[in-house]
Structures are given as structure tokens and as C-alpha cells.
Design a protein around this motif. Structure first.
Motif, PDB file in Angstrom:
ATOM      1  N   UNK A 639       0.836  -1.208   0.000  1.00 17.53           N
ATOM      2  CA  UNK A 639       0.000   0.000   0.000  1.00 17.53           C
ATOM      3  C   UNK A 639       0.868   1.254   0.000  1.00 17.53           C
ATOM      4  N   UNK A 640       1.959   1.205   0.750  1.00 17.23           N
ATOM      5  CA  UNK A 640       2.858   2.360   0.771  1.00 17.23           C
ATOM      6  C   UNK A 640       3.488   2.590  -0.602  1.00 17.23           C
ATOM      7  N   UNK A 641       3.901   1.500  -1.252  1.00 20.32           N
ATOM      8  CA  UNK A 641       4.447   1.621  -2.611  1.00 20.32           C
ATOM      9  C   UNK A 641       3.399   2.219  -3.555  1.00 20.32           C
ATOM     10  N   UNK A 642       2.160   1.764  -3.417  1.00 20.77           N
ATOM     11  CA  UNK A 642       1.105   2.281  -4.285  1.00 20.77           C
ATOM     12  C   UNK A 642       0.860   3.765  -4.004  1.00 20.77           C
ATOM     13  N   UNK A 643       0.872   4.147  -2.738  1.00 22.36           N
ATOM     14  CA  UNK A 643       0.708   5.557  -2.401  1.00 22.36           C
ATOM     15  C   UNK A 643       1.807   6.408  -3.009  1.00 22.36           C
TER      16      UNK A 643
END
Length: 982
Positions: A639-643
Motif C-alpha cells: 500500500x505504501x508503494x502504491x501511495x
């Protein structure tokens, strides 16, 4: 014990020196390469070698001394001024220069007595001049470098150069153009680390790492070879490994304990270390007393509990919170008293005392029972691995026979520990996986709970238990788990050795699947150690072995590791193929977690390849798979990578939603570091949406959490973003303070790329508020530390640094960095923007401050470049950009922008005075520009100007080509018709 007191590397014969030199080959190569570059001309780079006591700084300097003798014989223009290790005579700044000159001239020690009580303000410049004269006499023809080798440089700075004005003088001496003095210093702590110091980062940093086990063993073998003894037999080698593990990488401890290898005498080992502690007691006593009271409390707790420990473990044992100990613990870290390694499956860092001699001193002087206690109490850690159980029993009997009951009791206690039954649990039926499966699950639980010390002890105990059985599978699996746990706490050399033993046992047993598993773990560890080529070979072998064994899950995991490694090596196409293969294999094996992990790696790779749509789709799939597998950490990281990706795509509202979900998950799972990283990315999103108060609050929370878990790089990145945000909000002073803290953090990470980028962040803010002095200082420090790969991005700020330097009277210091940038940067390097900025600066001064101010700036620029041209002419080959060509570009742009004709002619006169034979065309151009300014509407203004010059000026001014000028035909006074030619 006399051997300890008398050891001095400068007394070693050349043959002995070369025979036993170990583990510093790359550092020596770097130092010699820097000296050679300095001797060839250009900006002098100074070096400072930093390491705790006992790490071999003096031995390294002795190796440099030996190598420079050879270089000088081979024709390198170099001379060495090796100062005595203790410099009690250097009690004032100018006397350091006097001592360098005395050593260089070969004069006797008593020749330095004069001038001891002179005022430094009056004698510094004469001391510089006389030292320069000695350098010129020693190395004539204006070529070569004198290397001043100074030990205990940090102590010298505290005692002699404590005043800011003295530091400024020393920095000016070290940074001056055309200097021929190189400082090669050693220190236990970096002497120019404090940002507020005038000497901040005036030298390049070389930190000596502790010896790894292989270096220690190689030293013992070299020592035996020099003594013409046989190589160590297996039994002796095992004892050498125990010493290597005990000393924590200290070469001096290895040196003094080497004699114990042959004697097998426990009392001798204890006495040797006791003598070493006696020798170093004043040093360590002063070092500990200089800490704050709470920092001393934490250091004491760490050593009483046993190393390594996390901050949360220490706080719990002290009955307080982690937040209460954060500030004194940061003090210990900043001063290098404790060092940490990241345990990957824990949110925290594991800390130990950095100086192993200091740890032994503290245990001996503060933790060992008082009078009547056994000397062996301080070295039980060594004795446990040095002697086999049978040898401990025999040694205990020998000590009892000598009447040393307390010493014997120590050995007997260790024998009882060896014979104690294992407490891991009893073997169960095959249905629940057996005791090794229980061990694996318990090990993972302990690591995730942050109880890393207990996890390592548990797996070590398992290895001992398995060794007592005949089951090779138990032995190899327990070794694999132990190797994994060692790798998690940063004991990499031991972990590599342990995996090697596991692989050897698996080969012996013919267990291909176990070979594959151990090879995969080893490959992953080697990649974390940045030994990329070895890691790739090992992981490819693991994949082949897993395929041979028909282990699809193992194949998938090893392929995922290899794909991640290839992306780190920037072999993106290969990485993509490998990760897609890993995902397919994991899907075939029904391994959802492996699918999620490899999909996350692939999404991150695609985002860096700027294939944003594919990256988004892949990361969303990774999140869904992680949810299906109930893997919270995988969900958080994906999720952090996607953000981050959505931020890059300017979809900040979606990024906010994604990152808030990641924060909630990490908070739910107690993953503090993941929470900090996600908050940092969220702060950036909010800043991009100009929601500044929310962004500031978010970034400060990210910073606080990063401090809580001791993650220096996360603290650095949060501080850099916070500095950027405060600057956007117009709070420039707060931004500058925050970025200065980021620079200090970057220095603590030891990553020169982090440090150079932090300096550039400060430069950007300083430029916006017109703080030219800070711009120049930040630029110099960024260039000094930037790795080669960062030079292209760093160099884009040269134009702003050059203009700031011109305005602040420091153009010389910035111009000399251009040589290094152009040599390192290659074909991309362009100075056109810098020429524009310098001309803009002169023109702006002319408009706002008047002709005198603009002339002073022009004179500074011309004089510096004329000096550079003269220096280039004395070299065999050109180093850096050609000063004349650069000056011509500046002049052309000055002619375009300056509107004061008198100033233009004054600049032309400057050129004629300094560079009469190289600037005829430029002087003509300036004169033509002056004429044009004086008579802007007169077509005849440039009639008598060289046509090429006139055309060039028109081109600069954007004037179109004019038809050739014609003399008007004379008309008849009578009728106005043209007169006929006669």
C-alpha cells in the motif's frame, strides 16, 4: 605483558609489516589514489581516518608511509611529514604548521622551541608562508604534494583549534586554490562532524570497519606464516574463530590474544586483556565521564543486560518508556558509543557497544565482582567457545591443582552449561512437524516480538542439540535457522559461515531440497551485504537445486529474491522476467504469500521504469493477495508503494486514501517503522495539495516514530521533507534549522549520497532567502562527499553556487570544484547556465548598486579565471574546464546584459591587464557593446567595428541582419539629382 606495551607499528621492520598486514587493502588503495590525484594537481582532497582505539589506525598510517616511499622512488612528486603520535609541543595553532615544517625540513626537535608564546593572530600568516617555502624547496617546479600525517586529530582540534577564528584559518589553508599541503589525519571520533564548526566536513571521511571473522583468521595465518609455523590445524582454527567472535572486530585484541592460540592458557588470556584494560583505563574513564548522566545509565544497562539489545528491551528493564530514553540514547548513537543493526522482522534496531575494547573495560572495571573474584569472569564469553567441554574440564582440574579455586569454578560452571539438556521441547509426531518446526515458529514469533537476543540464543541451542544426534537433517536445518537469525541481527560473517556449513551437510546427506533452501537464505544475505555478484550466483544455484528437487515453492521464493536483486543492480529487463516467473511458480505452488511479495517487488520495479499503469495494476494485485494471505506487513508495504506511485502520478487524493489505509494497518499490527514511512509519504501528499498544517503535523509524527525505533535514514527523509514543507510555507528560518538537523543525521548514516542530497536541500532554501554564504558552504560540502553516481544531479546547482560565490567574494572556492565535476561528469557537463548566472549577477549589481560594485564582481571573476588559466598552463594535461573558454562565454553574456558603457570598457581593460593575448576578440566585443549602448539608434555606431564582432553582437542582442551600410549619394544643389561621376 611487555609485548603489549612495546607494540608500535613504526618500529616494525618492513618485512614484518608486509607479512602481517591484513584487512585494510581497499582503504590503503583509496588513500594512495587520493594522494596520487593530489600530487597531479587540482583541488586538494584531505582525508580523516576514524575508528575506535585498537582498530589499527597507526598500523594503516605505517602502511601508507611504506607505500609512499615506493611511490617517491618511482617518480611521484610526494613528500611525507609524519608527526609524532603525541604532540604536546603543539599548544597553539601556528605551532602545528611549525611542526609540519620542522619534520619536512628534517630539523632537530629543539628547533621548535622559539615562538611558543607568540599570539596566533600575528604569527599564523608568517607560519603559512614559511611552510610554503619549505614545500617549494622540497618539491620544486610547482609540482607535487606534501602529506602531513597527524594522529589524534580530534584531540588536537579540541585542545588547540577550539576557537572559531582558528578553525576558519585552518579551513582556509586546506581549501585554498593551488595548495600543496594534504592533511591525512586519524581520530577516534570525526573531528569535523559538528555542523556549527567552521571545519564542518573539511576532510573526506574514511571509517575503519571492525575486522570480520575472515580477516581475523587471515591475520592469525599470516602471523604463523611469518614465524614459519604450519597453517592452523582444525582444532586451533576453531579456537581462532572463538577469539574472532569475542573481540568484536578489534585488530589490537586479535594481536594480543594471538599468543593464547598456542598456549591454551586461560589465565594468560585473562592477564593479557587485564593489562590492556590497565593501559586504556584513563582514556575510557574520560570518555564515559564526558557522557551525560542518563546516557551513562543507558550504557551501563546495555552492558549489564548483555548485548545486543533493543531500545524497548532496555526501557522495560529500567522500568520506563522508550520515549523517556530516546534523547540520551540518541546521544550515545551520535557519539558512536553504540551501533545498531536492523532486525528485518522487528520494528526496532539491535544495539551493541561500538568499541569492543571499551565493552571489555567496562565489564572488567564496573561489572565484575570485587577483590577475590576470578580474572576469568571477564572472559567467560571467550572461554565458552575457545575450549571444548573436555578441555574446560581439564583446565578446571589444572587450576584447582594450582590452588585457584575461584578460577576453576568459572570453568566448571561453563562445563555444566555445556552438559545441560536442551529446553526447546521434545520431538513430536510427524503430524505436527517435529521439534524443528516448533523451533522455526518460535524463532519467527520472537523476532516479530522484538526479542531478537532470545531468538538467537534459542537457535544456537538448537544447533548444539542437533550436533549431539546422528540426524544430518536436524543438523542442517538447525544451522539454517541459526544462520538466518544471525543475519537478522547483523552478524553477517558468522551467518555466511553458518549457511556454508548447512550447505556442506546437505551435500553430504544428498538432500538437494535442503541445499536449495540454505542457498536461498545465503543468497538473500549476500545481497543485503551488497555482494551482488556472489548473491546472484548463489540464488541461481538455489533455483537450479530447487528445480532438481521438484520444490516449486522453494523455486518461487529463490526466483523472487533473485528478481529483487536484479532490480537493485538496475538490470530491469532481467528483473522483470525473473519476477514474473516467480509469480507464476508461486501461483502453481499455491503460495499466496510468495505471489504477494513478488508482485510487490514487480510493481515497485515497474514504477521505477515509469510504466505507471502496469505498476498500479500490479501493486493493487499484490495488496489483494496479501489480504487473502492475511499478511498485514505485505499489505502495508504494498500500500505504501502504491501511495508513492500515485503521488508520482499527481493523484494525491487517491494517494492519501491509500496511505491512510497503510497507516491504520501498521498501527493495528504494531509495525512502528512501517507506520513512520507511510506517514512520511502522506505528509508529502498533503503538502502537494497545499494542506500545509496537516502536512506538518503528519511529518512531525513520522519523524517522532522514526526516532522511537532508531531509524536514522527514516529520520533523515522525514526531516528533509519537513524542511521542504516549511520552506513552502515561507518559514525559512525553521526550514534551515530542520535541514541542518537532516545534515547531521545524514552524517550519522554514513551514506555520502544521503549527505550530499541533504546539503543540496539546504542550498535550495538558502538560495531562496539570499543567504549566499550558506549556499557556497552547502555546495562545497555536497561536492566533497557526493558519490560518482550523484555528480550529474549535484552539478545542476553549480550555476547558483557560482553566482552566490561571486556575490560573497568566494568565487575561487566554487570555481575549483568545476574541475572535479567535469572530470567525473563527462560529456553531460555544461557550463552555459553558470555563464548566464554570473553575467546576470554583474548586470544586476550594475543596475542596483552601481558601477563600482559591478566592477568589483567582474574583477573577482576575471582574476580567478586568469589564475586558473596560468595553473592549467603548468600542467601536462588539462584538468577540468578551460578557464579561458569559460571566461569568453561569460564576457559574451555580459556584453548582452550590461547597459553601462563605462563598465563594459572597464571590464575590457581588466581583460587586457590580466589576459592580453587571449581576449582580443572579447575586448572588441565589449567595446562594440559600449558603442551600441551609447548610440542605440545610430546605424553608423558600429561602422568601424570588425564585421564579425558586429555580427556576433547583433546575434547576442537579437538584432536581425542589416543591409550593408552605404554612403548617401551626393545630390546636386541645383536640381537634387544624383551627381554624375567624372
Amino acid at each position: 605483558m611487555s609485548y603489549i606495551k612495546k607494540f608500535n607499528p613504526y618500529d616494525l621492520p618492513e618485512e614484518t609489516l608486509q607479512a602481517i598486514a591484513t584487512g585494510r587493502e581497499r582503504v590503503l588503495e583509496r588513500i594512495l589514489a587520493t594522494i596520487v590525484r593530489n600530487a597531479e594537481g587540482g583541488t586538494v582532497q584531505h582525508l580523516q581516518v576514524v575508528a575506535p582505539r585498537g582498530y589499527g589506525k597507526s598500523f594503516l598510517m605505517r602502511l601508507v608511509q611504506s607505500a609512499l616511499k615506493v611511490c617517491a622512488v618511482e617518480g611521484l612528486p610526494v613528500a611525507l611529514a609524519l608527526l609524532p603520535e603525541e604532540q604536546h609541543n603543539v599548544d597553539a595553532p601556528h605551532r602545528l604548521l611549525n611542526e609540519i615544517q620542522r619534520v619536512l625540513d628534517g630539523r632537530p626537535a629543539d628547533s621548535l622551541l622559539g615562538g611558543a608564546f607568540a599570539e596566533n593572530d600575528a604569527v599564523w600568516d608568517p607560519a603559512v608562508a614559511t611552510l610554503d617555502a619549505s614545500i617549494a624547496a622540497r618539491l620544486p617546479e610547482g609540482r607535487g604534494i606534501v602529506v602531513a600525517m597527524i594522529e589524534n586529530f580530534d584531540q588536537l582540534m579540541v585542545e588547540v583549534f577550539r576557537k572559531p577564528q582558528d578553525q576558519s584559518r585552518l579551513r582556509a589553508l586546506l581549501a585554498r586554490p593551488g595548495g600543496r599541503l594534504m592533511l591525512l589525519a586519524t581520530a577516534t571520533r570525526r573531528a569535523d562532524a559538528a555542523y556549527e564548526q567552521r571545519l564542518f566536513h573539511a576532510t573526506g571521511l574514511i571509517e575503519l570497519d571492525p575486522w570480520q571473522e575472515e580477516s581475523c583468521l587471515a591475520f592469525f595465518e599470516r602471523l604463523r606464516g611469518h614465524r614459519q609455523a604450519e597453517p592452523m590445524p582444525p582444532k586451533t582454527r576453531a579456537k581462532a574463530q572463538a577469539i574472532a567472535q569475542f573481540i568484536g572486530g578489534s585488530p589490537r585484541m586479535a594481536t594480543v590474544l594471538a599468543q593464547v592460540l598456542d598456549s591454551n592458557d586461560s589465565l594468560q588470556a585473562a592477564a593479557i586483556l587485564d593489562a590492556l584494560v590497565d593501559e586504556l583505563t584513563p582514556y575510557y574513564k574520560h570518555r564515559i565521564e564526558s557522557l551525560s548522566r542518563r546516557a551513562r545509565t543507558l550504557l551501563d544497562a546495555l552492558l549489564r543486560m548483555g548485548e545486543p539489545r533493543t531500545q524497548s528491551e532496555i526501557a522495560a528493564r529500567l522500568g520506563t518508556t522508550q520515549a523517556r530514553i530516546a534523547e540520551p540514547f540518541n546521544e550515545l548513537r551520535a557519539r558512536g558509543e553504540v551501533v545498531g543493526v536492523k532486525a528485518q522482522r522487528s520494528a526496532e534496531m539491535l544495539y551493541r557497544v561500538g568499541d569492543r575494547l571499551m565493552a571489555h573495560y567496562y565489564r572488567k572495571r564496573h561489572l565484575t565482582p570485587g577483590e577475590g573474584a576470578s580474572l576469568l569472569e571477564g572472559i567467560t564469553e571467550l572461554l565458552a567457545g575457545f575450549f571444548s567441554p573436555e578441555e574446560k574440564r581439564v583446565e578446571a582440574e589444572r587450576l584447582r591443582a594450582l590452588g585457584r579455586a575461584a578460577d576453576a569454578a568459572v570453568l566448571e560452571r561453563l562445563v555444566a552449561t555445556d552438559l545441560a539438556p536442551a529446553s526447546i521441547g521434545q520431538p513430536n509426531s510427524a503430524l505436527n512437524g517435529g521439534w524443528l518446526d516448533q523451533l522455526r515458529d518460535r524463532m519467527v514469533q520472537l523476532f516479530e516480538a522484538g526479542q531478537v537476543t532470545e531468538a538467537v540464543a534459542l537457535t544456537h541451542q538448537a544447533v548444539k542439540r542437533a550436533a549431539s544426534s546422528d540426524d544430518l537433517r536436524e543438523q542442517m536445518r538447525s544451522l539454517r535457522y541459526f544462520g538466518w537469525s544471525l543475519g537478522q541481527i547483523g552478524r553477517h560473517a558468522e551467518a555466511v559461515d553458518t549457511f556454508g556449513r548447512a550447505i556442506a551437510l546437505a551435500e553430504q546427506a544428498g538432500d538437494v531440497g535442503e541445499q536449495a533452501a540454505a542457498s536461498r537464505h545465503l543468497g538473500w544475505l549476500l545481497s543485503k551485504m551488497e555482494r551482488y555478484a556472489e548473491a546472484e550466483d548463489t540464488l541461481r544455484r538455489a533455483i537450479a537445486l530447487a528445480e532438481q528437487a521438484g520444490e516449486i515453492r522453494e523455486q518461487a521464493a529463490a526466483s523472487g529474491h533473485l528478481g529483487w536483486l536484479l532490480s537493485k543492480m538496475e538490470r530491469h529487463a532481467k528483473a522483470e522476467d525473473t519476477l514474473r516467473c516467480a509469480i507464476a511458480l508461486a501461483e502453481q505452488a499455491g503460495e499466496i504469500r510468495e505471489q504477494a511479495a513478488s508482485s510487490r517487488h514487480l510493481g515497485w520495479l515497474l514504477s521505477h521504469m515509469e510504466r505507471h499503469s502496469e505498476a498500479e495494476e500490479t501493486l493493487r494485485r499484490a495488496i489483494a493477495l496479501a489480504e487473502q494471505a492475511d499478511e498485514i506487513r505485505e499489505q502495508v508495504v504494498a500500500s505504501r508503494h502504491l501511495g508513492w506511485l500515485l503521488n508520482q502520478m499527481d493523484r494525491h487524493a487517491e494517494a492519501e486514501e491509500t496511505l491512510r489505509r497503510a497507516i491504520a494497518l501498521s498501527e493495528q499490527a504494531g509495525k512502528i517503522r512501517e507506520q513512520s514511512e507511510s506517514l512520511r509519504h502522506l505528509g508529502w501528499s498533503l503538502g502537494q495539495m497545499e494542506r500545509y498544517p496537516e502536512a506538518e503535523d503528519t511529518l512531525r509524527r513520522a519523524l517522532a516514530l522514526a526516532e522511537q525505533v532508531g531509524e536514522l535514514r527514516d529520520q533523515l527523509e522525514a526531516s528533509r521533507l519537513l524542511g521542504w514543507l516549511l520552506n513552502q510555507m515561507g518559514r525559512h528560518a525553521d526550514a534551515m534549522d530542520t535541514l541542518r538537523r537532516a545534515i547531521v543525521l545524514a552524517g550519522q548514516t554514513g551514506d555520502t549520497s544521503d549527505l550530499s542530497r541533504a546539503e543540496i536541500s539546504l542550498l535550495i532554501v538558502a538560495q531562496e532567502i539570499g543567504d549566499d554564504a550558506t549556499v557556497v558552504m552547502a555546495w562545497q560540502r555536497a561536492v566533497a562527499v557526493a558519490p560518482l553516481t550523484d555528480i550529474p544531479s549535484i552539478a545542476t546547482w553549480f550555476d547558483d553556487a557560482a553566482a552566490a560565490a561571486l556575490r560573497s567574494g568566494q568565487f575561487s572556492t566554487v570555481w575549483h570544484t568545476a574541475a572535479a565535476l567535469s572530470v567525473l561528469g563527462g560529456e553531460w557537463w555544461s557550463l552555459d547556465s553558470a555563464q548566464h548566472k554570473l553575467a546576470d549577477t554583474v548586470a544586476e549589481a550594475s543596475r542596483t548598486q552601481g558601477r563600482a560594485a559591478a566592477y568589483a564582481l567582474s574583477a573577482q571573476c576575471v582574476e580567478v579565471l586568469a589564475q586558473g588559466a596560468a595553473a592549467q598552463a603548468t600542467r601536462d594535461s588539462q584538468v577540468g574546464p578551460d578557464p579561458i573558454s569559460f571566461l569568453r562565454g561569460v564576457v559574451a553574456k555580459v556584453a548582452e546584459q550590461v547597459t553601462d558603457p563605462a563598465l563594459l570598457r572597464d571590464i575590457a581593460a581588466l581583460l587586457e591587464r590580466h589576459l592580453p593575448s587571449d581576449t582580443a576578440a572579447e575586448r572588441a566585443l565589449l567595446d562594440a557593446a559600449a558603442r551600441r549602448v551609447e548610440r542605440p539608434d545610430d546605424p553608423a555606431a558600429l561602422e568601424r567595428v570588425n564585421p564579425d564582432i558586429a555580427t556576433a553582437l547583433d546575434r547576442l542582442l537579437g538584432v536581425g541582419p542589416k543591409p550593408p551600410s552605404k554612403t548617401p549619394q551626393r545630390r546636386s544643389k541645383r536640381n537634387g539629382a544624383p551627381r554624375r561621376k567624372k
